[in-house]
Design a protein around this motif. Structure first.
Motif, PDB file in Angstrom:
ATOM      1  N   ASP A 148      13.747 -75.794  59.680  1.00  0.00           N
ATOM      2  CA  ASP A 148      13.645 -75.961  57.678  1.00  0.00           C
ATOM      3  C   ASP A 148      13.205 -77.512  58.177  1.00  0.00           C
ATOM      4  O   ASP A 148      13.733 -78.402  58.708  1.00  0.00           O
ATOM      5  N   ILE A 149      12.582 -77.938  57.299  1.00  0.00           N
ATOM      6  CA  ILE A 149      12.130 -79.230  57.191  1.00  0.00           C
ATOM      7  C   ILE A 149      12.706 -80.229  55.993  1.00  0.00           C
ATOM      8  O   ILE A 149      12.733 -81.209  56.365  1.00  0.00           O
ATOM      9  N   SER A 150      13.717 -79.166  55.870  1.00  0.00           N
ATOM     10  CA  SER A 150      14.457 -80.208  54.111  1.00  0.00           C
ATOM     11  C   SER A 150      15.211 -81.772  55.090  1.00  0.00           C
ATOM     12  O   SER A 150      15.679 -82.560  55.072  1.00  0.00           O
ATOM     13  N   PRO A 151      15.317 -81.569  56.716  1.00  0.00           N
ATOM     14  CA  PRO A 151      16.759 -82.957  57.219  1.00  0.00           C
ATOM     15  C   PRO A 151      15.482 -83.746  57.051  1.00  0.00           C
ATOM     16  O   PRO A 151      16.507 -84.871  57.177  1.00  0.00           O
ATOM     17  N   GLY A 152      14.460 -83.568  57.220  1.00  0.00           N
ATOM     18  CA  GLY A 152      13.648 -84.740  57.654  1.00  0.00           C
ATOM     19  C   GLY A 152      12.908 -84.771  59.025  1.00  0.00           C
ATOM     20  O   GLY A 152      13.927 -84.300  59.601  1.00  0.00           O
ATOM     21  N   PRO A 153      12.201 -85.661  59.467  1.00  0.00           N
ATOM     22  CA  PRO A 153      11.537 -85.610  60.676  1.00  0.00           C
ATOM     23  C   PRO A 153      12.016 -85.921  61.527  1.00  0.00           C
ATOM     24  O   PRO A 153      12.270 -85.020  62.923  1.00  0.00           O
ATOM     25  N   GLN A 154      13.254 -86.605  61.591  1.00  0.00           N
ATOM     26  CA  GLN A 154      13.921 -87.406  63.134  1.00  0.00           C
ATOM     27  C   GLN A 154      14.838 -86.099  63.622  1.00  0.00           C
ATOM     28  O   GLN A 154      15.250 -85.898  65.040  1.00  0.00           O
ATOM     29  N   ALA A 155      15.134 -86.167  62.064  1.00  0.00           N
ATOM     30  CA  ALA A 155      16.336 -84.897  62.779  1.00  0.00           C
ATOM     31  C   ALA A 155      15.190 -83.035  62.768  1.00  0.00           C
ATOM     32  O   ALA A 155      16.192 -82.736  63.641  1.00  0.00           O
ATOM     33  N   ILE A 156      14.743 -83.116  62.562  1.00  0.00           N
ATOM     34  CA  ILE A 156      13.451 -81.904  62.626  1.00  0.00           C
ATOM     35  C   ILE A 156      13.865 -82.415  64.420  1.00  0.00           C
ATOM     36  O   ILE A 156      13.828 -81.272  65.265  1.00  0.00           O
ATOM     37  N   ALA A 157      12.723 -83.106  64.348  1.00  0.00           N
ATOM     38  CA  ALA A 157      12.525 -83.315  66.161  1.00  0.00           C
ATOM     39  C   ALA A 157      13.596 -83.538  66.819  1.00  0.00           C
ATOM     40  O   ALA A 157      13.385 -82.969  68.417  1.00  0.00           O
ATOM     41  N   GLU A 158      15.014 -83.639  66.468  1.00  0.00           N
ATOM     42  CA  GLU A 158      16.461 -83.889  67.559  1.00  0.00           C
ATOM     43  C   GLU A 158      16.368 -82.445  67.943  1.00  0.00           C
ATOM     44  O   GLU A 158      17.365 -81.877  68.567  1.00  0.00           O
ATOM     45  N   GLN A 159      16.642 -80.930  66.487  1.00  0.00           N
ATOM     46  CA  GLN A 159      16.202 -80.087  67.066  1.00  0.00           C
ATOM     47  C   GLN A 159      15.788 -79.858  67.477  1.00  0.00           C
ATOM     48  O   GLN A 159      15.769 -78.500  68.032  1.00  0.00           O
ATOM     49  N   ALA A 160      14.811 -79.626  67.567  1.00  0.00           N
ATOM     50  CA  ALA A 160      13.796 -79.224  68.595  1.00  0.00           C
ATOM     51  C   ALA A 160      13.893 -80.047  69.584  1.00  0.00           C
ATOM     52  O   ALA A 160      13.624 -78.713  71.146  1.00  0.00           O
ATOM     53  N   VAL A 161      14.525 -80.280  70.084  1.00  0.00           N
ATOM     54  CA  VAL A 161      14.402 -81.414  71.506  1.00  0.00           C
ATOM     55  C   VAL A 161      15.437 -80.306  72.046  1.00  0.00           C
ATOM     56  O   VAL A 161      15.805 -79.815  72.999  1.00  0.00           O
ATOM     57  N   ALA A 162      16.809 -80.120  70.965  1.00  0.00           N
ATOM     58  CA  ALA A 162      17.793 -79.024  71.433  1.00  0.00           C
ATOM     59  C   ALA A 162      17.705 -77.963  71.571  1.00  0.00           C
ATOM     60  O   ALA A 162      18.297 -76.947  72.274  1.00  0.00           O
ATOM     61  N   ALA A 163      16.570 -77.212  70.970  1.00  0.00           N
ATOM     62  CA  ALA A 163      15.924 -75.322  70.983  1.00  0.00           C
ATOM     63  C   ALA A 163      15.025 -75.203  72.097  1.00  0.00           C
ATOM     64  O   ALA A 163      15.008 -74.487  72.505  1.00  0.00           O
ATOM     65  N   LEU A 164      14.274 -76.609  72.457  1.00  0.00           N
ATOM     66  CA  LEU A 164      13.915 -77.001  74.101  1.00  0.00           C
ATOM     67  C   LEU A 164      14.204 -76.123  75.302  1.00  0.00           C
ATOM     68  O   LEU A 164      13.946 -76.165  75.740  1.00  0.00           O
ATOM     69  N   ARG A 165      15.436 -77.384  75.241  1.00  0.00           N
ATOM     70  CA  ARG A 165      16.410 -76.587  75.745  1.00  0.00           C
ATOM     71  C   ARG A 165      17.199 -75.731  75.917  1.00  0.00           C
ATOM     72  O   ARG A 165      17.312 -75.192  77.227  1.00  0.00           O
ATOM     73  N   ARG A 166      17.530 -75.636  75.122  1.00  0.00           N
ATOM     74  CA  ARG A 166      17.968 -73.774  75.181  1.00  0.00           C
ATOM     75  C   ARG A 166      16.549 -72.748  75.541  1.00  0.00           C
ATOM     76  O   ARG A 166      16.908 -71.761  76.397  1.00  0.00           O
ATOM     77  N   LEU A 167      16.133 -72.977  75.415  1.00  0.00           N
ATOM     78  CA  LEU A 167      14.812 -72.065  75.856  1.00  0.00           C
ATOM     79  C   LEU A 167      13.846 -72.624  77.179  1.00  0.00           C
ATOM     80  O   LEU A 167      14.288 -71.628  77.830  1.00  0.00           O
ATOM     81  N   GLU A 168      15.024 -73.341  77.940  1.00  0.00           N
ATOM     82  CA  GLU A 168      14.409 -73.464  79.087  1.00  0.00           C
ATOM     83  C   GLU A 168      15.232 -72.665  79.796  1.00  0.00           C
ATOM     84  O   GLU A 168      14.136 -72.902  81.444  1.00  0.00           O
ATOM     85  N   THR A 169      15.748 -72.307  80.052  1.00  0.00           N
ATOM     86  CA  THR A 169      17.455 -71.684  80.811  1.00  0.00           C
ATOM     87  C   THR A 169      17.054 -70.488  80.454  1.00  0.00           C
ATOM     88  O   THR A 169      17.359 -69.706  79.326  1.00  0.00           O
TER      89      THR A 169
END
Length: 183
Positions: A148-169
């Motif tokens: 969701d884009i509501s939180p703003g770009p920095q929060a979204i980027a942080e969520q994206a990094v966390a999601a990529l960590r989950r997806l990489e294993t």
């Protein structure tokens, strides 16, 4: 993170693909590209005139993006690209099968307001309706997440990094990992 990521930040115009993509690329320490830079002049002229692109217009654009993704498969990269239809994402995956997709979504009113405030971009607010009509959400068999884009770009980027960590294993075959939905 262990393996290099090849990431497409997708969504309609005005969702923040470029801003989030740049932040994510900086965090991952990989190159960033904006898919708008791959459009031939005829596509930009068409969109600037308020005329939606069709699949024929998009084909060489998608091929150029796919070439760029393929060239960065082993080092990782991030690109901001609308990638509105499943067929477009499948075309990009043929060039780089390990592509992970971050689908940025938001309320129409918020996206329209962002487009209205944006200056110096060839994509007019009037084309939002056609983009939303073309948009096909990530399907369960696509490797990626919806944010969701509501939180703003920095929060979204942080969520994206966390999601990529989950997806990489495990990351042995990311092309067949299911869509993780919104975190």
């Amino acid at each position: 993170m262990n393996a290099p990521h090849v990431v497409v930040v997708m969504g309609v115009s005005g969702t923040g693909k470029s801003t989030v993509g740049r932040l994510l690329a900086a965090e991952l320490r990989v190159p960033y590209a904006d898919a708008d830079d791959f459009h031939p002049p005829a596509n930009i002229a068409k969109m600037s005139a308020g005329i939606p692109l069709d699949d024929v217009d998009r084909a060489p654009w998608l091929d150029a993006i796919g070439d760029w993704l393929g060239a960065h498969r082993h080092t990782g990269c991030v690109i901001g690209c609308s990638a509105l239809k499943r067929a477009y994402r499948d075309r990009l995956r043929r060039a780089a099968p390990e592509v992970l997709t971050l689908h940025l979504v938001g309320e129409r009113a918020l996206i329209a307001e962002r487009l209205h405030q944006r200056t110096g971009h060839f994509m007019p607010e009037a084309l939002l309706t056609s983009q939303l009509a073309d948009l096909q959400a990530l399907e369960p068999d696509e490797a990626g997440v919806t944010l969701d884009i509501s939180p703003g770009p920095q929060a979204i980027a942080e969520q994206a990094v966390a999601a990529l960590r989950r997806l990489e294993t495990p990351r042995t075959n990311t092309a067949n990992q299911p869509n993780q939905g919104t975190p």
